[in-house]
Write a protein that holds these residues in place. Sequence first.
Motif, PDB file in Angstrom:
ATOM      1  N   LYS A  70       8.242  17.127  37.151  1.00 30.24           N
ATOM      2  CA  LYS A  70       7.004  16.811  36.445  1.00 30.24           C
ATOM      3  C   LYS A  70       7.267  16.542  34.969  1.00 30.24           C
ATOM      4  O   LYS A  70       6.796  15.544  34.402  1.00 30.24           O
ATOM      5  N   GLN A  71       8.038  17.416  34.331  1.00 33.29           N
ATOM      6  CA  GLN A  71       8.271  17.272  32.897  1.00 33.29           C
ATOM      7  C   GLN A  71       9.191  16.095  32.583  1.00 33.29           C
ATOM      8  O   GLN A  71       9.013  15.409  31.568  1.00 33.29           O
ATOM      9  N   LEU A  72      10.161  15.838  33.447  1.00 32.04           N
ATOM     10  CA  LEU A  72      11.050  14.702  33.213  1.00 32.04           C
ATOM     11  C   LEU A  72      10.289  13.389  33.353  1.00 32.04           C
ATOM     12  O   LEU A  72      10.469  12.463  32.555  1.00 32.04           O
ATOM     13  N   GLU A  73       9.421  13.289  34.346  1.00 35.29           N
ATOM     14  CA  GLU A  73       8.621  12.081  34.523  1.00 35.29           C
ATOM     15  C   GLU A  73       7.760  11.824  33.280  1.00 35.29           C
ATOM     16  O   GLU A  73       7.673  10.684  32.800  1.00 35.29           O
ATOM     17  N   GLU A  74       7.144  12.860  32.749  1.00 32.27           N
ATOM     18  CA  GLU A  74       6.335  12.710  31.545  1.00 32.27           C
ATOM     19  C   GLU A  74       7.180  12.258  30.360  1.00 32.27           C
ATOM     20  O   GLU A  74       6.771  11.386  29.577  1.00 32.27           O
ATOM     21  N   SER A  75       8.368  12.850  30.204  1.00 33.89           N
ATOM     22  CA  SER A  75       9.233  12.505  29.073  1.00 33.89           C
ATOM     23  C   SER A  75       9.739  11.077  29.174  1.00 33.89           C
ATOM     24  O   SER A  75       9.795  10.349  28.178  1.00 33.89           O
ATOM     25  N   LEU A  76      10.106  10.648  30.378  1.00 31.53           N
ATOM     26  CA  LEU A  76      10.590   9.283  30.559  1.00 31.53           C
ATOM     27  C   LEU A  76       9.483   8.265  30.280  1.00 31.53           C
ATOM     28  O   LEU A  76       9.728   7.236  29.639  1.00 31.53           O
ATOM     29  N   LYS A  77       8.285   8.563  30.729  1.00 35.34           N
ATOM     30  CA  LYS A  77       7.161   7.661  30.457  1.00 35.34           C
ATOM     31  C   LYS A  77       6.873   7.599  28.964  1.00 35.34           C
ATOM     32  O   LYS A  77       6.620   6.524  28.417  1.00 35.34           O
ATOM     33  N   ARG A  78       6.905   8.749  28.321  1.00 35.36           N
ATOM     34  CA  ARG A  78       6.615   8.792  26.886  1.00 35.36           C
ATOM     35  C   ARG A  78       7.622   7.965  26.088  1.00 35.36           C
ATOM     36  O   ARG A  78       7.281   7.330  25.089  1.00 35.36           O
ATOM     37  N   ASP A  79       8.874   7.975  26.544  1.00 41.32           N
ATOM     38  CA  ASP A  79       9.921   7.235  25.836  1.00 41.32           C
ATOM     39  C   ASP A  79      10.167   5.843  26.403  1.00 41.32           C
ATOM     40  O   ASP A  79      11.096   5.163  25.994  1.00 41.32           O
TER      41      ASP A  79
END
Length: 240
Positions: A70-79
């Motif tokens: 969940k957190q990796l998906e959010e971070s990748l989208k943010r960047d």
Amino acid sequence: MLFSFRPWIGKGLLVRAFVTRSMAKQVFLIRHGQGEHNVLFAQNRISEALALKDPEINDAGKRQAAELGKQLEESLKRDSINLELIVSSPMRRALMTTDIVFGSPAPCSTIVSPLSSEFGDGGCDYGTSRTEISAEFPHHDFSLLNKEKWWTEDETSEQLEERVSKFKEFLISRPETNIAVVSHGRFLTKFLGVDEFCVFWNCDCRQVGLQSSGDIVSDSSHNISIRVEAPWEEVSSAHF
């Protein structure tokens, strides 16, 4: 080394995320979720841990992997980063972690590479035959496993270093730029060139740059770095 991080708590999990960008081929290094052998090692039950051949991740490890996903998906989208390839160790705990973190099917191709398996010096770090493990995870590409017994037993430190170098060469040779690697603590520590036993906790994720020379570059003020802390089963704190 300075980090800008945001801690938060949810469902008993503490996740710290640090986000950065750097140049070169971008590699996202992920250690597998907690396995029962990790718990046994933490309890100093060494012989029992080593007797577990190619163990699975346990319930705590599954929770860690789900939260990391969940957190990796959010971070990748943010960047605005699109993963182009996932490379997993053929060991069961790594493949299970891959499926939970990225979903099944994953958003991009998954290649299983024996080069990214754990340092082979005990039964829990010995794998499962190609026929059996590929049948358990038929949605992944096992073409790089060219023999039934693909793992090395009683591996030396020199052999591990050679394997890490070959794995870097493999990543450099790939056409993809953004690559996730799901592997093991001691292997990933050696990949970073850190002279310690293991600097990765279960389901840690670190983004690094891999140059064509094989050198690792990391901008700790911008790279994605996630640490998932979940309740350990029967032990209060351990990260073996």
